[in-house]
Design a protein around this motif. Structure first.
Motif, PDB file in Angstrom:
ATOM      1  N   GLN A  28       0.798  -1.223   0.000  1.00 23.38           N
ATOM      2  CA  GLN A  28       0.000   0.000   0.000  1.00 23.38           C
ATOM      3  C   GLN A  28       0.833   1.276   0.000  1.00 23.38           C
ATOM      4  O   GLN A  28       0.336   2.338  -0.358  1.00 23.38           O
ATOM      5  CB  GLN A  28      -0.939   0.013   1.220  1.00 23.38           C
ATOM      6  N   CYS A  29       2.077   1.194   0.404  1.00 25.35           N
ATOM      7  CA  CYS A  29       2.869   2.413   0.554  1.00 25.35           C
ATOM      8  C   CYS A  29       3.682   2.718  -0.710  1.00 25.35           C
ATOM      9  O   CYS A  29       4.684   2.050  -0.989  1.00 25.35           O
ATOM     10  CB  CYS A  29       3.798   2.312   1.752  1.00 25.35           C
ATOM     11  N   ALA A  30       3.266   3.726  -1.435  1.00 25.20           N
ATOM     12  CA  ALA A  30       3.991   4.102  -2.663  1.00 25.20           C
ATOM     13  C   ALA A  30       5.322   4.763  -2.334  1.00 25.20           C
ATOM     14  O   ALA A  30       6.157   4.951  -3.210  1.00 25.20           O
ATOM     15  CB  ALA A  30       3.135   5.063  -3.491  1.00 25.20           C
ATOM     16  N   ASN A  31       5.524   5.111  -1.072  1.00 25.21           N
ATOM     17  CA  ASN A  31       6.789   5.737  -0.683  1.00 25.21           C
ATOM     18  C   ASN A  31       7.835   4.712  -0.272  1.00 25.21           C
ATOM     19  O   ASN A  31       8.931   5.094   0.168  1.00 25.21           O
ATOM     20  CB  ASN A  31       6.554   6.731   0.457  1.00 25.21           C
ATOM     21  N   GLU A  32       7.491   3.456  -0.382  1.00 28.82           N
ATOM     22  CA  GLU A  32       8.421   2.352  -0.111  1.00 28.82           C
ATOM     23  C   GLU A  32       9.033   2.451   1.291  1.00 28.82           C
ATOM     24  O   GLU A  32      10.240   2.312   1.470  1.00 28.82           O
ATOM     25  CB  GLU A  32       9.519   2.314  -1.187  1.00 28.82           C
ATOM     26  N   VAL A  33       8.184   2.691   2.256  1.00 25.27           N
ATOM     27  CA  VAL A  33       8.643   2.768   3.646  1.00 25.27           C
ATOM     28  C   VAL A  33       8.852   1.357   4.209  1.00 25.27           C
ATOM     29  O   VAL A  33       9.846   1.082   4.887  1.00 25.27           O
ATOM     30  CB  VAL A  33       7.611   3.540   4.507  1.00 25.27           C
ATOM     31  N   HIS A  34       7.911   0.459   3.894  1.00 22.73           N
ATOM     32  CA  HIS A  34       7.944  -0.880   4.507  1.00 22.73           C
ATOM     33  C   HIS A  34       8.721  -1.858   3.626  1.00 22.73           C
ATOM     34  O   HIS A  34       8.667  -1.805   2.400  1.00 22.73           O
ATOM     35  CB  HIS A  34       6.517  -1.422   4.676  1.00 22.73           C
ATOM     36  N   GLU A  35       9.420  -2.764   4.275  1.00 24.07           N
ATOM     37  CA  GLU A  35      10.172  -3.771   3.519  1.00 24.07           C
ATOM     38  C   GLU A  35      10.111  -5.103   4.268  1.00 24.07           C
ATOM     39  O   GLU A  35      10.175  -5.136   5.502  1.00 24.07           O
ATOM     40  CB  GLU A  35      11.629  -3.319   3.373  1.00 24.07           C
ATOM     41  N   LYS A  49      11.137   8.065   4.906  1.00 19.97           N
ATOM     42  CA  LYS A  49      10.322   8.221   3.693  1.00 19.97           C
ATOM     43  C   LYS A  49       8.836   8.413   4.009  1.00 19.97           C
ATOM     44  O   LYS A  49       8.033   8.636   3.113  1.00 19.97           O
ATOM     45  CB  LYS A  49      10.471   6.983   2.803  1.00 19.97           C
ATOM     46  N   CYS A  50       8.457   8.265   5.263  1.00 22.12           N
ATOM     47  CA  CYS A  50       7.026   8.304   5.611  1.00 22.12           C
ATOM     48  C   CYS A  50       6.504   9.739   5.618  1.00 22.12           C
ATOM     49  O   CYS A  50       7.116  10.628   6.203  1.00 22.12           O
ATOM     50  CB  CYS A  50       6.806   7.666   6.976  1.00 22.12           C
ATOM     51  N   VAL A  51       5.350   9.956   4.955  1.00 23.46           N
ATOM     52  CA  VAL A  51       4.732  11.287   4.937  1.00 23.46           C
ATOM     53  C   VAL A  51       3.476  11.336   5.817  1.00 23.46           C
ATOM     54  O   VAL A  51       2.724  12.296   5.794  1.00 23.46           O
ATOM     55  CB  VAL A  51       4.380  11.717   3.490  1.00 23.46           C
ATOM     56  N   ASN A  52       3.232  10.273   6.556  1.00 28.61           N
ATOM     57  CA  ASN A  52       2.096  10.216   7.481  1.00 28.61           C
ATOM     58  C   ASN A  52       0.758  10.339   6.753  1.00 28.61           C
ATOM     59  O   ASN A  52      -0.075  11.171   7.106  1.00 28.61           O
ATOM     60  CB  ASN A  52       2.218  11.301   8.556  1.00 28.61           C
ATOM     61  N   CYS A  53       0.578   9.508   5.723  1.00 33.25           N
ATOM     62  CA  CYS A  53      -0.687   9.547   4.976  1.00 33.25           C
ATOM     63  C   CYS A  53      -1.717   8.567   5.529  1.00 33.25           C
ATOM     64  O   CYS A  53      -2.863   8.553   5.088  1.00 33.25           O
ATOM     65  CB  CYS A  53      -0.439   9.254   3.497  1.00 33.25           C
ATOM     66  N   HIS A  54      -1.307   7.710   6.455  1.00 33.79           N
ATOM     67  CA  HIS A  54      -2.200   6.780   7.149  1.00 33.79           C
ATOM     68  C   HIS A  54      -2.772   5.675   6.265  1.00 33.79           C
ATOM     69  O   HIS A  54      -3.693   4.982   6.687  1.00 33.79           O
ATOM     70  CB  HIS A  54      -3.341   7.527   7.846  1.00 33.79           C
ATOM     71  N   ARG A  55      -2.283   5.520   5.058  1.00 42.03           N
ATOM     72  CA  ARG A  55      -2.814   4.455   4.202  1.00 42.03           C
ATOM     73  C   ARG A  55      -2.541   3.076   4.832  1.00 42.03           C
ATOM     74  O   ARG A  55      -3.438   2.253   4.947  1.00 42.03           O
ATOM     75  CB  ARG A  55      -2.162   4.540   2.813  1.00 42.03           C
ATOM     76  N   CYS A  56      -1.298   2.842   5.230  1.00 41.20           N
ATOM     77  CA  CYS A  56      -0.966   1.522   5.790  1.00 41.20           C
ATOM     78  C   CYS A  56      -1.680   1.310   7.119  1.00 41.20           C
ATOM     79  O   CYS A  56      -2.138   0.206   7.420  1.00 41.20           O
ATOM     80  CB  CYS A  56       0.546   1.369   5.945  1.00 41.20           C
ATOM     81  N   VAL A  57      -1.786   2.388   7.896  1.00 40.55           N
ATOM     82  CA  VAL A  57      -2.450   2.280   9.205  1.00 40.55           C
ATOM     83  C   VAL A  57      -3.900   1.854   9.009  1.00 40.55           C
ATOM     84  O   VAL A  57      -4.410   0.971   9.701  1.00 40.55           O
ATOM     85  CB  VAL A  57      -2.385   3.642   9.932  1.00 40.55           C
ATOM     86  N   CYS A 424       0.260  10.162  -4.272  1.00 41.32           N
ATOM     87  CA  CYS A 424      -0.815  10.103  -3.282  1.00 41.32           C
ATOM     88  C   CYS A 424      -1.303   8.666  -3.105  1.00 41.32           C
ATOM     89  O   CYS A 424      -1.816   8.040  -4.026  1.00 41.32           O
ATOM     90  CB  CYS A 424      -1.976  10.994  -3.732  1.00 41.32           C
ATOM     91  N   ASN A 425      -1.132   8.172  -1.901  1.00 41.98           N
ATOM     92  CA  ASN A 425      -1.518   6.779  -1.624  1.00 41.98           C
ATOM     93  C   ASN A 425      -3.028   6.575  -1.628  1.00 41.98           C
ATOM     94  O   ASN A 425      -3.493   5.439  -1.594  1.00 41.98           O
ATOM     95  CB  ASN A 425      -0.954   6.351  -0.264  1.00 41.98           C
ATOM     96  N   TRP A 426      -3.792   7.668  -1.655  1.00 43.50           N
ATOM     97  CA  TRP A 426      -5.252   7.561  -1.655  1.00 43.50           C
ATOM     98  C   TRP A 426      -5.830   7.760  -3.045  1.00 43.50           C
ATOM     99  O   TRP A 426      -7.057   7.880  -3.199  1.00 43.50           O
ATOM    100  CB  TRP A 426      -5.856   8.537  -0.645  1.00 43.50           C
TER     101      TRP A 426
HETATM  102  S1  SF4 Z   1       1.686   6.355   6.634  1.00 44.79           S
HETATM  103 FE1  SF4 Z   1       1.699   6.453   4.390  1.00 44.79          FE
HETATM  104  S2  SF4 Z   1       3.783   7.069   3.847  1.00 44.79           S
HETATM  105 FE2  SF4 Z   1       3.826   6.373   5.992  1.00 44.79          FE
HETATM  106  S3  SF4 Z   1       4.374   4.240   5.874  1.00 44.79           S
HETATM  107 FE3  SF4 Z   1       2.157   4.301   5.886  1.00 44.79          FE
HETATM  108  S4  SF4 Z   1       1.532   4.307   3.739  1.00 44.79           S
HETATM  109 FE4  SF4 Z   1       3.709   4.816   3.816  1.00 44.79          FE
END
Ligand code: SF4
Ligand code: SF4
Ligand code: SF4
Length: 501
Positions: A28-35, A49-57, A424-426
């Protein structure tokens, strides 16, 4: 050698007791934070790399994730805040102008939060909106000064073209290119269902959306992207964009990387070329020049479409609005300094312009004092967040409001303020196909309809509480407002009394 002084703003907190290593966060994270580390069968992350978009959360099936503000602090003081130090380091590293998205987040007064609305008690009974008809419909456009009759005494229809809206709200300009196809479709369909209008922004109109023309404001900006005769005639109104609240006085720039496929065709510019809107319209240096463009657009559309002139709220906004009201424009749109954007220089966004509440009150008063208030309707935007903001804006003199950030939030935006990055992850502020499809227009438009249906109910309740059964009766009715914690000058400009008076 470049030295990175920066510590991440956010940290990804993963509860390993809850994590089932499903790797959804990674996908889900287009910013490649998780591996995923196969050897350890474990997820790790790169917080920087996290922009706090809450998609993964939001999509973690076990609620194993939280994004927390970094506990790391600079040795800051009142003068040198952590944010200031951080931004300075970033510029020392890049040599570039800082870019930001969405609206001004700085700690200036939010006047809407310092204004309270009246309610009837005893002598002027309130109205029950569930049992009594309540009118929220508004008509935007110039109103004639007097009724005219023909030789036989019959009333002549001398009404200039009007926009009819079921409630005093429109979706503000967001171009195809800055937001996705699916976001545009959601806005267009919602506008049609709600009986209001959405706005193409400066990117032209995708051919698929011509069918929503009756609910569309087509914009003409300084770059003239996508402007042609069919485009002008397809909309219900034409908006000349002179300015924008998030970046008054400067132009726009959509990088060539985003000018691909349909976006390049719709804007009528080659793929990969930067879409640069100049700061001024190169044919407008006076109100007379503006008048020429207003009438050129009216001529091109057989005088059937109202013309809106949109400006940013700046210091002498009332004088500028007075000129616009005499230019032949039908509607003035004023965008306050908290207005959102897909990308703006941070310093401009955060330090230029004035609050929309003060601009609106000043413009409404000036036009009334000059006896030309009915020449134009006034639409205001720049962080309208709720039905209460709308009621207060109307009582301060607005005919209607523009909303954009609130609409994007309804579509799923989590205000991560990274629209300018294009990832934009959304699925909203992006053109990456895998991300765009995350926003389902079927769901998106229903959420927009829900939001504004709820707001409409709330507006009716507040009107009923004031004993007012028509939104028109609320327009400019500042007796319905009181200020709290405002000084005399602020009350004077807003034209309202302090609470308790
Ligand atoms: S909050 Fe957004 S940018 Fe941060 S790790 Fe989750 S999906 Fe990626
Ligand atoms: S989405 Fe949640 S459960 Fe799945 S790997 Fe990520 S943190 Fe673990
Ligand atoms: S539209 Fe997308 S990128 Fe922009 S602030 Fe909202 S979630 Fe972030």
């Amino acid at each position: 050698m470049a030295v990175n002084f920066l510590y991440p703003d956010y940290e990804v907190a993963r509860n390993y007791d809850k994590c089932i290593v499903c790797r959804a966060c990674e996908r889900q994270c287009a910013n490649e934070v998780h591996e995923y580390l196969a050897d350890a069968n474990k997820m790790v992350c790169d917080d920087a790399k996290c922009v706090n978009c809450h998609r993964c959360v939001s999509l973690c099936p076990t609620r194993a994730l939280k994004i927390v503000k970094s506990g790391n602090i600079y040795k800051e003081n009142t003068n040198w805040s952590g944010k200031t130090i951080n931004e300075l380091y970033r510029q020392a590293g890049s040599g570039g102008v800082l870019l930001s998205s969405m609206g001004n987040p700085e700690n200036y007064p939010v006047y809407f939060d310092k204004i309270l609305v009246n309610a009837s008690q005893v002598t002027n009974p309130s109205i029950d909106p569930l049992r009594e008809p309540m009118e929220t419909r508004v008509f935007l456009g110039a109103k004639p000064q007097c009724i005219e009759r023909d030789g036989d005494g019959r009333i002549k229809n001398n009404l200039p073209p009007q926009l009819s809206l079921s409630m005093p709200v429109m979706f503000s300009a967001m171009s195809y290119g800055s937001i996705s196809y699916n976001a545009h479709e959601s806005l267009a369909r919602a506008a049609e269902e709600l009986g209001i209008l959405y706005n193409t922004g400066e990117g032209g109109l995708h051919e698929d959306f011509y069918r929503y023309g009756g609910n569309t404001v087509v914009q003409v900006a300084s770059g003239r992207f996508g402007v042609h005769s069919e485009y002008l005639n397809s909309g219900a109104a034409i908006e000349i964009k002179m300015g924008q609240g998030a970046k008054p006085g400067i132009g726009g720039h959509l990088p060539g990387a985003k000018i691909v496929g349909d976006i390049s065709r719709t804007r009528m510019i080659p793929e990969g070329s930067d879409a640069i809107s100049p700061a001024p319209h190169h044919d407008i240096y006076s109100i007379e020049d503006l008048r020429q463009l207003v009438y050129s657009l009216k001529e091109a559309t057989d005088y059937k479409k109202p013309v809106i002139v949109k400006i940013a709220a700046v210091h002498n906004v009332a004088v500028i609005a007075s000129g616009i009201a005499r230019s032949g424009a039908d509607i003035i749109a004023i965008d306050g300094f908290r207005g959102g954007t897909g990308a703006a220089p941070t310093r401009i966004r955060d330090h230029v312009g004035i609050p929309i509440e003060l601009a609106l009150a000043g413009v409404d008063k000036r036009l009334r004092d000059e006896g030309i208030r009915d020449n134009v309707s006034i639409v205001v935007g720049g962080s309208i967040r709720s039905s209460a903001d709308i009621v207060k804006a109307v009582a301060l003199g607005a005919d209607c409001v523009y909303i954009a950030s609130a609409a994007l939030l309804a579509l799923g935006c989590h205000l991560c303020r990274s629209c300018h990055a294009g990832k934009c992850n959304w699925g909203i502020a992006t053109q990456i196909p895998e991300l765009v499809k995350r926003l389902n227009p079927e769901i998106g438009y229903k959420r927009l309809v829900n939001l504004l249906t709820a707001w409409r109910h709330e507006i009716k309740e507040m009107m009923g509480g004031m004993g007012i059964n028509s939104i028109e009766s609320l327009k400019g009715n500042r007796l319905m407002l009181r200020g709290v914690g405002l000084n005399e000058k602020e009350l004077e400009i807003l034209g309202i009394k302090h609470a308790g008076e």
